[in-house]
Design a protein around this motif. Sequence first.
Motif, mmCIF file in Angstrom:
data_model
loop_
_atom_site.group_PDB
_atom_site.id
_atom_site.type_symbol
_atom_site.label_atom_id
_atom_site.label_comp_id
_atom_site.label_asym_id
_atom_site.label_seq_id
_atom_site.Cartn_x
_atom_site.Cartn_y
_atom_site.Cartn_z
ATOM 1 N N MET A 1 0.791 -1.178 0.102
ATOM 2 C CA MET A 1 -0.062 0.176 -0.134
ATOM 3 C C MET A 1 0.938 1.218 0.140
ATOM 4 O O MET A 1 1.783 1.436 1.031
ATOM 5 C CB MET A 1 -0.917 -0.005 1.266
ATOM 6 C CG MET A 1 -2.048 1.074 1.283
ATOM 7 S SD MET A 1 -2.859 1.133 -0.250
ATOM 8 C CE MET A 1 -3.418 2.666 -0.295
ATOM 9 N N MET A 2 0.868 1.885 -1.223
ATOM 10 C CA MET A 2 1.422 3.344 -1.339
ATOM 11 C C MET A 2 0.447 4.438 -1.142
ATOM 12 O O MET A 2 -0.576 4.306 -1.947
ATOM 13 C CB MET A 2 2.223 3.415 -2.466
ATOM 14 C CG MET A 2 3.142 2.271 -2.529
ATOM 15 S SD MET A 2 4.581 2.419 -1.186
ATOM 16 C CE MET A 2 5.711 0.980 -1.619
ATOM 17 N N PRO A 3 0.584 5.475 -0.425
ATOM 18 C CA PRO A 3 -0.182 6.631 -0.408
ATOM 19 C C PRO A 3 -0.240 7.359 -1.818
ATOM 20 O O PRO A 3 0.573 7.512 -2.733
ATOM 21 C CB PRO A 3 0.177 7.297 0.602
ATOM 22 C CG PRO A 3 1.553 7.422 0.677
ATOM 23 C CD PRO A 3 1.983 5.676 0.315
ATOM 24 N N GLY A 4 -1.302 7.972 -2.256
ATOM 25 C CA GLY A 4 -1.535 8.637 -3.099
ATOM 26 C C GLY A 4 -0.885 10.263 -3.199
ATOM 27 O O GLY A 4 -0.429 10.562 -1.797
ATOM 28 N N PRO A 5 -0.743 11.233 -3.926
ATOM 29 C CA PRO A 5 -0.338 12.638 -3.776
ATOM 30 C C PRO A 5 -0.591 13.172 -2.396
ATOM 31 O O PRO A 5 -0.064 13.857 -1.726
ATOM 32 C CB PRO A 5 -0.555 13.209 -5.113
ATOM 33 C CG PRO A 5 -0.700 12.257 -5.869
ATOM 34 C CD PRO A 5 -1.314 11.132 -5.338
ATOM 35 N N PHE A 6 -2.121 13.324 -2.258
ATOM 36 C CA PHE A 6 -2.680 13.782 -1.240
ATOM 37 C C PHE A 6 -3.588 13.171 -0.079
ATOM 38 O O PHE A 6 -4.406 13.438 0.521
ATOM 39 C CB PHE A 6 -3.592 14.962 -1.824
ATOM 40 C CG PHE A 6 -3.185 15.753 -2.932
ATOM 41 C CD1 PHE A 6 -2.712 17.094 -2.408
ATOM 42 C CD2 PHE A 6 -3.440 15.754 -4.134
ATOM 43 C CE1 PHE A 6 -2.151 17.998 -3.191
ATOM 44 C CE2 PHE A 6 -2.977 16.518 -4.901
ATOM 45 C CZ PHE A 6 -2.224 17.771 -4.542
ATOM 46 N N GLU A 7 -3.004 11.740 0.063
ATOM 47 C CA GLU A 7 -3.478 10.887 0.992
ATOM 48 C C GLU A 7 -2.455 10.632 2.019
ATOM 49 O O GLU A 7 -1.032 10.758 1.974
ATOM 50 C CB GLU A 7 -3.500 9.463 0.246
ATOM 51 C CG GLU A 7 -4.727 9.666 -0.959
ATOM 52 C CD GLU A 7 -5.071 8.304 -1.754
ATOM 53 O OE1 GLU A 7 -6.060 7.916 -2.307
ATOM 54 O OE2 GLU A 7 -3.835 7.572 -1.682
ATOM 55 N N GLU A 8 -3.123 10.370 3.322
ATOM 56 C CA GLU A 8 -2.205 9.808 4.506
ATOM 57 C C GLU A 8 -2.478 8.470 5.012
ATOM 58 O O GLU A 8 -3.913 8.412 5.067
ATOM 59 C CB GLU A 8 -2.453 10.949 5.395
ATOM 60 C CG GLU A 8 -1.927 10.513 6.659
ATOM 61 C CD GLU A 8 -2.262 11.999 7.872
ATOM 62 O OE1 GLU A 8 -1.767 11.466 9.097
ATOM 63 O OE2 GLU A 8 -2.624 12.747 7.511
ATOM 64 N N LEU A 9 -1.704 7.597 5.143
ATOM 65 C CA LEU A 9 -1.991 6.240 5.798
ATOM 66 C C LEU A 9 -2.087 6.332 7.086
ATOM 67 O O LEU A 9 -1.450 6.945 7.769
ATOM 68 C CB LEU A 9 -0.764 5.449 5.130
ATOM 69 C CG LEU A 9 -0.636 5.363 3.767
ATOM 70 C CD1 LEU A 9 0.572 4.236 3.435
ATOM 71 C CD2 LEU A 9 -1.774 4.719 3.221
ATOM 72 N N GLY A 10 -3.283 5.793 7.587
ATOM 73 C CA GLY A 10 -3.555 5.378 8.900
ATOM 74 C C GLY A 10 -2.775 4.357 9.297
ATOM 75 O O GLY A 10 -1.748 3.594 8.698
#
Length: 652
Positions: A167-176
């Motif tokens: 799982m890799m985050p997108g440009p404006f995403e934050e991983l929980g």
Amino acid sequence: SHLISILSASSSKLRPSVLPAAMDRLEAAKSSCKAVAGAAALYYSYKYLSQLVKEMVYFLDQDEQLVVVGLTDTKTQNGPGIRLVSPMVKSTEKRKGLLLEPVDYARVKDTLKGDIRVEVGPQLLFLGPYDEVIQQGQGYSLSPVEYCHVLDKVTGKRRLEKGPKIMMPGPFEELGPQTKAFSMLANQYCNVLDTADGRKWTMKGECIVFCEPTWKVENGIQTAISLKSTEYVRLVDKNTGKIRVLRGEQMVFPTPFEELVDGDKLQSINLKVFEYVKILDSATGVVRVEKGEQMVFLGPTETVLNSGKKQAVEIDEEKAVRIRNKKTGKLELITAKGLFIPKPEEEVEEVQKLIRLLDYEAVIVKNEKGELQFFYGDEAKRAGRPRSFFVPPHNELNTLLWSKGRRRENRNLQIQKIDCRPQFMNFEFNCRTNDNVELTLEGTFFWEICDVEAMVKVTGDTTGDICSHARSRFIQLVSKVTLKQFMEDFNAIATKAHSTDDGFYERRGIRIHSLEVTRYQCAEVSTAKILEEIIQETTNRMNRLQQQESANEVGMFKLTGEIEQENLKGDLISVRQKHKSMEATGDGEAEAERVNVFMKNVADQVPDLQSRMSLWQTLRKQEALAEISQGQARIYFTPSDCNLSIETKETA
């Protein structure tokens, strides 16, 4: 050049004699200076050219990049290779590419356009002319039972990402946080709350629970209620208040709004054929009775009365039951033989045993009007009343309350069956003699109840009245005598205490057969000590007399025995002498017979009597020697016996 001009100026001042030599030296110095100047010019030219080449030519490795900032724009050139750069640039920079492993990512921002992108591994990342790494990190390697929540910072929405994946985050995403999913077995469940809309539901196993971003698991993983065939559970819905009952065999999964009414699963009531249980429905107030054999499961609002199941009453010739009807209040005695199970409105008040009276027993029954009825075991006293009976409804056995204890201080002895046989009763009380000595008397009554009706009519405490009256009589009689007189004649005083006042006992239907004082002692310690010394001395005197009488009897018996022993010894001596005489006579006669036979048999061979006698003596000696040789005896010969002579010789 400056050095040559200095040397030329100096040579004009020299003397003519040294001028040629100086001029030669001057020419040599000029030549040297020119050579040095040429070499310096060549060195600085090489250095400048080297710097120029270094700034224009770049050798790039496979992981290197060249950033060229021109006069109007910026460009990048990636390795490997040789790159030529125009000198007409602002600056150049050689930098390493960014190595991203399989779980690495880099968030890159284009500083010219403002765009943000995410570069993921595995790769060697070469940034663009206007790119800037604003974040570098590692993604999540999610296993099949792991998940994470991803927040989109642009829209504010969260989404669920399940494994297995990187799982890799997108440009404006934050991983929980990386979270492990709930793995539930077949007998497990969980209650889930959706915080977005407030819905609640139950998820049952077997499954793996991946929680959505708005889900919340309340109270964790719970174990379902496993019910056997004899078990059940009652669940109440906290929203509606409705109660449902679930019986085994099954697995029960409560809903999020349900909880156990009784705190745990319940065991059904196993009724045997002789058992029953009363159950109250608290919603309607109706009571029902369930009889065995069966398994009873309670309803939603039912409770068990009277502490659970009860045994039916076995009614036979010896047992009956008295019940009360709660609706009418009526009392009833049930004597029909069999198992009795009360109805819902009936309550068992008492299980009666058949009252069976022996010949010497009596009981008193009090009816609802307070009247007393007397029942006897003796045929002569029954007057047509039964000997064995059950107490009817609204009747009860009259209980007599008598005093007990040696001093009859506690009136708590309950008597229902009256024993009319003669019996003993102990007593103890104090009284004073005429010489003011306080005594504590202990003794026994031997008494008998003759008339039960008279006794009940006159007194309610028979034993207390007997002892109190006897104490009063003893106090009167003992107060008239001294201690010495009492000690000499206390039994006569006891007899007089009850024999001269029979009217008191006759009015109470009692007969006193005897009254005996078994022990007395002084109440005061000093007086008791003196009395004890008197008694001890009297006892010692009696013991000494008894001992002397015993010693005299022993002496007489010993003397009589010695006389008899001497008489027997005389008889023994006479008998022994007589026996010895008889033995000697027998031995002499036998010996004479032997001599006579010997003399007659050898008379022909040895005619001479003296010779025959000498021969006989010789044979006797041989016999003696044979007897001696068989034992440890020694034989001594005298000189005359062996014809021994001794000769003494003198030596010179």
